[in-house]
Motif scaffolding. Sequence first.
Motif, short mmCIF file in Angstrom:
data_model
loop_
_atom_site.label_atom_id
_atom_site.label_comp_id
_atom_site.label_asym_id
_atom_site.label_seq_id
_atom_site.Cartn_x
_atom_site.Cartn_y
_atom_site.Cartn_z
N TYR A 40 0.89 -1.32 0.12
CA TYR A 40 0.03 -0.08 0.09
C TYR A 40 0.74 1.32 0.07
O TYR A 40 1.68 1.20 1.04
CB TYR A 40 -0.82 -0.09 1.19
N GLY A 81 3.00 5.27 5.30
CA GLY A 81 3.87 4.65 6.10
C GLY A 81 4.91 5.47 6.78
O GLY A 81 6.18 4.97 7.17
N LEU A 85 4.63 9.64 13.44
CA LEU A 85 3.43 9.62 14.44
C LEU A 85 4.08 10.56 15.69
O LEU A 85 5.05 10.35 15.95
CB LEU A 85 3.15 8.29 14.80
N GLN A 123 -0.41 2.43 17.92
CA GLN A 123 -1.14 3.33 16.92
C GLN A 123 -1.48 2.65 15.61
O GLN A 123 -2.51 2.49 15.02
CB GLN A 123 -0.65 4.80 16.68
N LEU A 164 -4.86 1.18 14.18
CA LEU A 164 -5.50 1.52 12.82
C LEU A 164 -5.47 0.32 11.78
O LEU A 164 -6.58 0.30 10.97
CB LEU A 164 -4.90 2.58 12.20
N LEU A 220 -9.99 3.68 14.72
CA LEU A 220 -9.71 5.31 15.05
C LEU A 220 -9.85 5.81 16.24
O LEU A 220 -9.12 6.40 16.99
CB LEU A 220 -10.11 5.97 13.85
N HIS A 240 -9.86 4.57 19.13
CA HIS A 240 -8.80 4.14 20.18
C HIS A 240 -7.62 4.42 19.79
O HIS A 240 -6.50 3.85 20.62
CB HIS A 240 -8.95 2.80 20.38
N LEU A 241 -7.10 5.32 18.88
CA LEU A 241 -5.95 6.15 19.12
C LEU A 241 -5.87 6.81 20.36
O LEU A 241 -6.61 7.43 20.77
CB LEU A 241 -5.92 7.01 17.61
N ASP A 242 -4.22 6.81 20.68
CA ASP A 242 -4.13 7.71 21.86
C ASP A 242 -3.77 9.00 21.45
O ASP A 242 -3.04 9.31 20.61
CB ASP A 242 -2.89 7.05 22.52
N ARG A 279 -4.36 13.29 12.04
CA ARG A 279 -3.04 13.78 11.74
C ARG A 279 -2.46 12.20 11.93
O ARG A 279 -1.37 11.73 10.74
CB ARG A 279 -2.18 14.56 12.78
N GLN A 280 -2.52 11.36 12.73
CA GLN A 280 -1.96 10.03 12.82
C GLN A 280 -2.46 9.38 11.81
O GLN A 280 -1.61 8.56 11.19
CB GLN A 280 -2.32 9.51 14.23
N LEU A 281 -3.56 9.28 11.50
CA LEU A 281 -4.09 8.29 10.23
C LEU A 281 -3.46 8.96 8.97
O LEU A 281 -3.15 8.01 8.05
CB LEU A 281 -5.68 8.46 10.26
N THR A 307 -0.65 10.45 8.54
CA THR A 307 0.73 10.20 8.65
C THR A 307 0.95 8.70 8.12
O THR A 307 1.77 8.35 7.42
CB THR A 307 1.28 10.39 9.88
N LEU A 308 0.09 7.71 8.61
CA LEU A 308 0.30 6.47 8.30
C LEU A 308 -0.19 5.86 6.79
O LEU A 308 0.36 5.16 6.32
CB LEU A 308 -0.50 5.45 9.27
N LEU A 309 -1.48 6.52 6.47
CA LEU A 309 -1.95 6.01 5.48
C LEU A 309 -2.15 7.08 4.10
O LEU A 309 -2.52 6.46 3.14
CB LEU A 309 -3.55 5.69 5.73
N ALA A 310 -2.21 8.37 4.53
CA ALA A 310 -2.14 9.36 3.41
C ALA A 310 -3.26 9.21 2.39
O ALA A 310 -3.08 9.08 1.44
CB ALA A 310 -0.77 9.39 2.42
N PRO A 311 -4.46 8.92 2.98
CA PRO A 311 -5.69 8.87 2.11
C PRO A 311 -5.85 10.14 1.50
O PRO A 311 -5.21 11.26 1.75
CB PRO A 311 -6.66 8.80 3.01
N ARG A 368 -1.19 20.90 12.17
CA ARG A 368 -0.23 19.74 12.80
C ARG A 368 0.53 18.92 11.66
O ARG A 368 1.33 18.11 11.86
CB ARG A 368 -1.27 18.89 13.73
#
Lengths: 305, 305
Positions: free
Chosen positions: A153, A160, A165, A236, A240, B162, B164-166, B235-237, B239-243, B270
Motif C-alpha cells: 500500500y 507509512g 507519528l 497506533q 488502525l 480510529l 482508540h488512537l491515543d 493527523r496520525q491516520l 501520517t500512516l495512510l495518506a488517504p 499539525r
Amino acid sequence: MSALVAALDVGGTSVKAAVYEPVPGGLRRVAGLRRPTERGEDPARVLADQAGKLIGELAESAGPLAAAGVVVPGVVDERAGIARFSANLGWRDAPLPALLAERIDLPVAFGHDVTAGGLAEHRLGAARGFADVAFVPVGTGIAAALLLDGRPYRAGGHAGELGHLDVGHDLTCGCGAVGCLEAIASAAALARRYTARSGRPAEGAREVLTAAGSGDPDAAAVLDDAVAALGDGLRQLVTLLAPEVVVLGGGLFGAGDGLAARVRRRVAERLTFQRMPELRRARLGDEAGCLGAGLLAADLAGVAP
Amino acid sequence: MSALVAALDVGGTSVKAAVYEPVPGGLRRVAGLRRPTERGEDPARVLADQAGKLIGELAESAGPLAAAGVVVPGVVDERAGIARFSANLGWRDAPLPALLAERIDLPVAFGHDVTAGGLAEHRLGAARGFADVAFVPVGTGIAAALLLDGRPYRAGGHAGELGHLDVGHDLTCGCGAVGCLEAIASAAALARRYTARSGRPAEGAREVLTAAGSGDPDAAAVLDDAVAALGDGLRQLVTLLAPEVVVLGGGLFGAGDGLAARVRRRVAERLTFQRMPELRRARLGDEAGCLGAGLLAADLAGVAP
C-alpha cells in the motif's frame, strides 16, 4: 533465455548491486558489488548513468540478464514513474524510470527501497505467509512498508510515515513537528541523545545498546525512552491497521531478541481489545532492499521464484 | 430476472431495511421500513429470524428480489463468515451468514456497517473518484472504514479503530485505555462531558453544538477539546495512510461545514511534510450503511449500478 536478474539498491552513501538467480523458494545471489553513490548537479541523471554502468558490469561478469530492478529512497511514486523527493540524494520530481530506460537495455522495474525490503521480508523472510504486514526498519529514520491484503500500500509514495507519528514527547523532529517517533527512537536519535545526555560521544545506536548492556545508566535511560516510544507508535499502527505481523528491521534489532522482546511487551501492555500482532525481527538484514529489487525485476520478467 | 435488491442495516436499536433499484450512477430507493431490533437469548438467531421476515415483507411489497445485503456492527470477519463480536447486540463468533442463508431464499451478501457506509460514500457519495479513502462516522463511538487502492481494507474485521488512537488526554475510555480519541470526541463523549462540566443535562452532541453556537462557554470548551482531538487523531491516520480524502460522517457534521472546517484547520496545522487530504462531510447521512448493503447485494447479483 536468461532467468538472471540484476538488482540495485540505491542509498545515500552507497549503491548495492547484485545478480540473482530465481530458485525454488528464493533468490540465489550469483554476483554482487557495492560502490559509493555518485553525485552531481543533476543527481537523477548522474544516478541513472551510474546505474547503467553498474548493470553493464554485472552483465559482463554474470552473463545475460532478463531484467533489472532499481530501488531508491525518499518519496517514490512508482505508478507515476516519478522519484518525488529525496533529502539525501537531492532530487525532486525526477522521472527516474525514464532516465533508467534510456540507459539500460533491459526491462527495468523501479521501486521504493523500504517497500522493496518489505516485499522481500514478505516473500522470502520473516513475514512469509502473512497477508497484512508492517515492515519497520529502524535506522537514520523510521518508516513502515505496508503490505495489506498481500499488496504494497503506497498512496503515491506518501504512506507509512511511522517515524512521524506523534508519540507525545517534547523534542522537535527534523520535519519541524514536536513529538515524532523518529526524534526519540531512530538509531540516529539514540546516538544523539546518548551523547547529549552523557557527554560521551556515541557513533551509532549499537554502541548505546552495548553501553546499556554493561550498566551505563545514561544509555539505559535513552534506550528506555526509545522502547516506550516504539511501543507507543506501534500501538497506533496496530489500532488502525491490525497487521498480522510487524517485522522490526535495522541494525539495532540484529543483535539478539532482547530489544524486540521489550518492544513487544510495551505494545502488548498498551493494547486493550485490539489484536496483538506477531512482532518479529527481520531476517534478511541489509540485503532486504536489494532482494526486493531482485523480486521486482523477476516479477517483471516473469521469472519470479 | 429482477434487478431489485434488498438491504438491511442492523443497529443496536433499530433495523433499517430498503429495496433498491440499480440505476445509472446510483441506487433508487423503491421501498423502505424501520423496525426495533429484536433481541433474545440467542441474539444471532433472533436477528436472523427477523431479517428473514423483513426480507419476506420487502419482497411482498416490492416484487421479486435478485439478492439481499445485510450489514451489522461490531467486529465482523466477512471472509470467514463470522460476526465476531458486538457489545451492543450481544453475539460472539456468530456464523451469521450461514444463519441468514438458512432463512432467506436469495443470495445474501454479508458485511460490516461502517465499511458498507464507506463503500457507499465511495461509490455514490462524497468520496467518489478517489482510490484511498477514510470514512469516519462520529457517533456513539468513532471508527474508520478504510478503502485503500479502491478496496475495503479489513484485517479480518480488526482494522480502522480510529476511536482508540491515543490522542494524549487523561480520560479513561470504555475499552480500558487512557487517552482514546472516542473518550473525548465521540458524540456520546460530547454530551457526557458537557453534562459533567456544566451540570446541565445534554441528550446529544447536537445540543452541545447548539449551546456552543449561542455562547455557552462549557459547550465551547468541550467542543474545542473534541475538535483538537479529532484533528490529532486524523493527523496520525494521515501520517500512516495518506488517504486522498477523509469523509466525516455522523449527525455532528450534518449541521453545516463549521465543525468540519475547524477539524480541517487543526489537521493542516499539525502536518509538516505529509500530504493534506481533502476533508469532506459525508453526503449520504444515516442511509449510508443501508445503501452500502444494497451495493453489496447488487455486486453479488451482478446488477450493480
